[in-house]
Scaffold this motif. Structure first.
Motif, PDB file in Angstrom:
ATOM      1  N   GLU A  62      26.565  33.712  37.372  1.00  0.00           N
ATOM      2  CA  GLU A  62      26.887  35.077  37.778  1.00  0.00           C
ATOM      3  C   GLU A  62      27.958  35.626  36.845  1.00  0.00           C
ATOM      4  O   GLU A  62      28.936  34.944  36.527  1.00  0.00           O
ATOM      5  CB  GLU A  62      27.332  35.124  39.235  1.00  0.00           C
ATOM      6  CG  GLU A  62      26.215  34.724  40.181  1.00  0.00           C
ATOM      7  CD  GLU A  62      26.492  35.031  41.647  1.00  0.00           C
ATOM      8  OE1 GLU A  62      27.418  35.819  41.937  1.00  0.00           O
ATOM      9  OE2 GLU A  62      25.781  34.483  42.510  1.00  0.00           O
ATOM     10  N   VAL A  63      27.746  36.853  36.401  1.00  0.00           N
ATOM     11  CA  VAL A  63      28.656  37.508  35.460  1.00  0.00           C
ATOM     12  C   VAL A  63      29.422  38.580  36.216  1.00  0.00           C
ATOM     13  O   VAL A  63      28.829  39.455  36.848  1.00  0.00           O
ATOM     14  CB  VAL A  63      27.886  38.127  34.282  1.00  0.00           C
ATOM     15  CG1 VAL A  63      28.866  38.713  33.264  1.00  0.00           C
ATOM     16  CG2 VAL A  63      26.986  37.084  33.622  1.00  0.00           C
ATOM     17  N   ILE A  64      30.742  38.498  36.151  1.00  0.00           N
ATOM     18  CA  ILE A  64      31.617  39.424  36.884  1.00  0.00           C
ATOM     19  C   ILE A  64      32.404  40.270  35.899  1.00  0.00           C
ATOM     20  O   ILE A  64      32.926  39.753  34.904  1.00  0.00           O
ATOM     21  CB  ILE A  64      32.577  38.634  37.800  1.00  0.00           C
ATOM     22  CG1 ILE A  64      31.783  37.909  38.889  1.00  0.00           C
ATOM     23  CG2 ILE A  64      33.637  39.534  38.412  1.00  0.00           C
ATOM     24  CD1 ILE A  64      32.595  36.908  39.668  1.00  0.00           C
ATOM     25  N   ASP A  65      32.478  41.570  36.163  1.00  0.00           N
ATOM     26  CA  ASP A  65      33.360  42.437  35.397  1.00  0.00           C
ATOM     27  C   ASP A  65      34.765  42.297  35.976  1.00  0.00           C
ATOM     28  O   ASP A  65      34.987  42.562  37.173  1.00  0.00           O
ATOM     29  CB  ASP A  65      32.907  43.893  35.464  1.00  0.00           C
ATOM     30  CG  ASP A  65      33.836  44.806  34.687  1.00  0.00           C
ATOM     31  OD1 ASP A  65      33.707  44.881  33.455  1.00  0.00           O
ATOM     32  OD2 ASP A  65      34.721  45.430  35.321  1.00  0.00           O
ATOM     33  N   PHE A  66      35.696  41.875  35.129  1.00  0.00           N
ATOM     34  CA  PHE A  66      37.041  41.569  35.613  1.00  0.00           C
ATOM     35  C   PHE A  66      37.782  42.810  36.088  1.00  0.00           C
ATOM     36  O   PHE A  66      38.598  42.746  37.006  1.00  0.00           O
ATOM     37  CB  PHE A  66      37.836  40.874  34.508  1.00  0.00           C
ATOM     38  CG  PHE A  66      39.139  40.283  34.984  1.00  0.00           C
ATOM     39  CD1 PHE A  66      39.166  39.018  35.551  1.00  0.00           C
ATOM     40  CD2 PHE A  66      40.326  40.980  34.872  1.00  0.00           C
ATOM     41  CE1 PHE A  66      40.359  38.468  36.008  1.00  0.00           C
ATOM     42  CE2 PHE A  66      41.520  40.436  35.317  1.00  0.00           C
ATOM     43  CZ  PHE A  66      41.540  39.175  35.888  1.00  0.00           C
ATOM     44  N   VAL A  67      37.495  43.957  35.483  1.00  0.00           N
ATOM     45  CA  VAL A  67      38.197  45.187  35.839  1.00  0.00           C
ATOM     46  C   VAL A  67      37.734  45.718  37.191  1.00  0.00           C
ATOM     47  O   VAL A  67      38.538  45.991  38.094  1.00  0.00           O
ATOM     48  CB  VAL A  67      38.014  46.255  34.740  1.00  0.00           C
ATOM     49  CG1 VAL A  67      38.702  47.557  35.157  1.00  0.00           C
ATOM     50  CG2 VAL A  67      38.583  45.758  33.418  1.00  0.00           C
ATOM     51  N   SER A  68      36.403  45.854  37.362  1.00  0.00           N
ATOM     52  CA  SER A  68      35.870  46.368  38.619  1.00  0.00           C
ATOM     53  C   SER A  68      35.787  45.301  39.695  1.00  0.00           C
ATOM     54  O   SER A  68      35.624  45.611  40.878  1.00  0.00           O
ATOM     55  CB  SER A  68      34.484  46.968  38.400  1.00  0.00           C
ATOM     56  OG  SER A  68      33.558  45.957  38.019  1.00  0.00           O
ATOM     57  N   ARG A  69      35.869  44.027  39.265  1.00  0.00           N
ATOM     58  CA  ARG A  69      35.756  42.878  40.167  1.00  0.00           C
ATOM     59  C   ARG A  69      34.452  42.917  40.950  1.00  0.00           C
ATOM     60  O   ARG A  69      34.423  42.749  42.181  1.00  0.00           O
ATOM     61  CB  ARG A  69      36.970  42.792  41.094  1.00  0.00           C
ATOM     62  CG  ARG A  69      38.267  42.497  40.341  1.00  0.00           C
ATOM     63  CD  ARG A  69      39.436  42.237  41.243  1.00  0.00           C
ATOM     64  NE  ARG A  69      40.636  41.974  40.467  1.00  0.00           N
ATOM     65  CZ  ARG A  69      41.846  41.727  40.990  1.00  0.00           C
ATOM     66  NH1 ARG A  69      41.994  41.701  42.308  1.00  0.00           N
ATOM     67  NH2 ARG A  69      42.888  41.506  40.220  1.00  0.00           N
ATOM     68  N   LYS A  70      33.374  43.128  40.208  1.00  0.00           N
ATOM     69  CA  LYS A  70      32.037  43.151  40.794  1.00  0.00           C
ATOM     70  C   LYS A  70      31.087  42.293  39.967  1.00  0.00           C
ATOM     71  O   LYS A  70      31.259  42.159  38.753  1.00  0.00           O
ATOM     72  CB  LYS A  70      31.505  44.587  40.862  1.00  0.00           C
ATOM     73  CG  LYS A  70      32.263  45.492  41.823  1.00  0.00           C
ATOM     74  CD  LYS A  70      31.653  46.885  41.849  1.00  0.00           C
ATOM     75  CE  LYS A  70      32.396  47.777  42.831  1.00  0.00           C
ATOM     76  NZ  LYS A  70      31.822  49.160  42.844  1.00  0.00           N
ATOM     77  N   VAL A  71      30.086  41.726  40.634  1.00  0.00           N
ATOM     78  CA  VAL A  71      29.036  40.984  39.942  1.00  0.00           C
ATOM     79  C   VAL A  71      28.144  42.000  39.229  1.00  0.00           C
ATOM     80  O   VAL A  71      27.589  42.903  39.861  1.00  0.00           O
ATOM     81  CB  VAL A  71      28.206  40.139  40.923  1.00  0.00           C
ATOM     82  CG1 VAL A  71      27.079  39.433  40.186  1.00  0.00           C
ATOM     83  CG2 VAL A  71      29.094  39.119  41.636  1.00  0.00           C
TER      84      VAL A  71
END
Length: 347
Positions: free
Chosen positions: A208-217
């Motif tokens: 699973e790849v998460i965007d660190f800024v938005s904190r969403k998958v």
């Protein structure tokens, strides 16, 4: 030339070719010294499985989560000795030492607590409660956040989505947020120049790849050629993600631009830690079957198995410290073998 002479000539040629093949291959036990044994550090009174490590580079200390022993072991690397033990931990798994605050974070599986200690006195200064099975810990230098992987979000919080998560702790020891993911996270890695975080989720057979800024998958990459994807390492410069699987035991390489698998190789056994050595372009895979497998990066798409370093069985966790070019491997207590840390120097 007669048929008999032809046969003799063919036999001689076959023998010569076989000899050349044997000579060109490394002899058993005489592979290139890519990891040279440096030292052994005994771990007294440590029984059972050993999990993850962290390091104090400036202070030359190693922190070892002795999960089955319910202790955190502190090792002075200058003297090669244990200098302190934190006891009474509920199955410590992940550990991280933050040099900027001199704080030591220990994630515990049984109660979900991440305990925070003073790095000098080892006095408990705080704790952050997550659902059960708090495990791997990572650090994001940009936000100065501690990130803890855990399980149990669905059962404990009445959520319909996700049964695992990543929790965020600030430098003051306060919980600042979380990302709910589809199942328990194993190893995960952060980009230093990008904003993505890659998470092994073996129960879902995916990354699973998460965007660190938005904190969403933001993406889910299927792991289809093998199952039980546990350890992970990142080569950000070449956009490559290394993943170790257990069924069957393999090292998989993914393109982080496309999310596709681009290379695969057999490893000796199941692994819980693997590391990428960017200075030498190598991957070190610690396995349960008495071997550290070493792969050399020929280019971004090709990886050669160049060595298999013998270790005691179940030596499958450790830490590579790039500042020193050293690999620390955890040897658990078993039969006549006492618990110890084996230190290897990359050559």
């Amino acid at each position: 030339m007669s048929k008999k002479q032809n046969q003799i000539g063919y036999t001689i040629m076959t023998v010569l070719l076989a000899t050349l093949v044997v000579l060109s291959a490394p002899a058993i036990g005489q592979e290139p010294q890519v990891l040279s044994p440096h030292s052994k550090i005994p771990l007294t009174n440590v029984k059972g499985r050993i999990d993850h490590f962290s390091v104090d580079v400036k202070g030359q200390r190693l922190f070892v989560a002795a999960v089955a022993n319910h202790t955190l072991e502190v090792i002075d690397l200058q003297s090669g000795k244990q200098v302190h033990t934190i006891t009474g931990l509920a199955e410590p798994q992940g550990v991280f030492y933050d040099a900027s605050t001199n704080r030591l974070y220990v994630a515990c599986a049984l109660d979900g607590n991440t305990k925070i200690y003073d790095g000098t006195t080892f006095r408990l200064v705080g704790a952050v409660k997550f659902p059960v099975d708090a495990d791997n810990i990572r650090y994001d230098a940009r936000s100065k956040s501690i990130i803890v992987g855990y399980a149990g979000a669905k059962a404990l919080r009445n959520r319909e989505e996700g049964t695992g998560g990543l929790g965020f702790i600030d430098s003051g020891g306060k919980k600042t947020g979380e990302v709910i993911i589809d199942a328990h996270p194993e190893s995960f890695q952060l980009e230093k120049t990008g904003t993505r975080l890659f998470v092994n989720v073996p129960d879902k057979e995916e990354i699973e790849v998460i965007d660190f800024v938005s904190r969403k998958v933001v993406a889910r990459w299927p792991v289809t050629s093998a199952k039980d994807n546990f350890p992970m390492a990142l080569d950000e410069a070449h956009h490559r993600l290394f993943v170790g699987t257990r069924t069957p035991p393999r090292l998989l390489v993914f393109d982080t631009e496309s999310g596709t698998e681009i290379a695969s190789a057999e490893i000796a056994g199941s692994s819980d830690d693997l590391f990428y050595d960017s200075a030498k372009g190598r991957s070190y895979v610690l396995t349960s079957q008495g071997a550290i497998d070493v792969f050399q990066q020929r280019d971004a798409n090709h990886y050669d198995h160049i060595a298999c370093i013998n270790t005691p069985a179940l030596t499958q966790t450790g830490l590579f410290v790039p500042e020193w070019g050293k690999l620390f491997a955890a040897v658990p207590n078993q039969a006549e073998q006492g618990a110890e840390i084996r230190v290897y120097e990359a050559k």
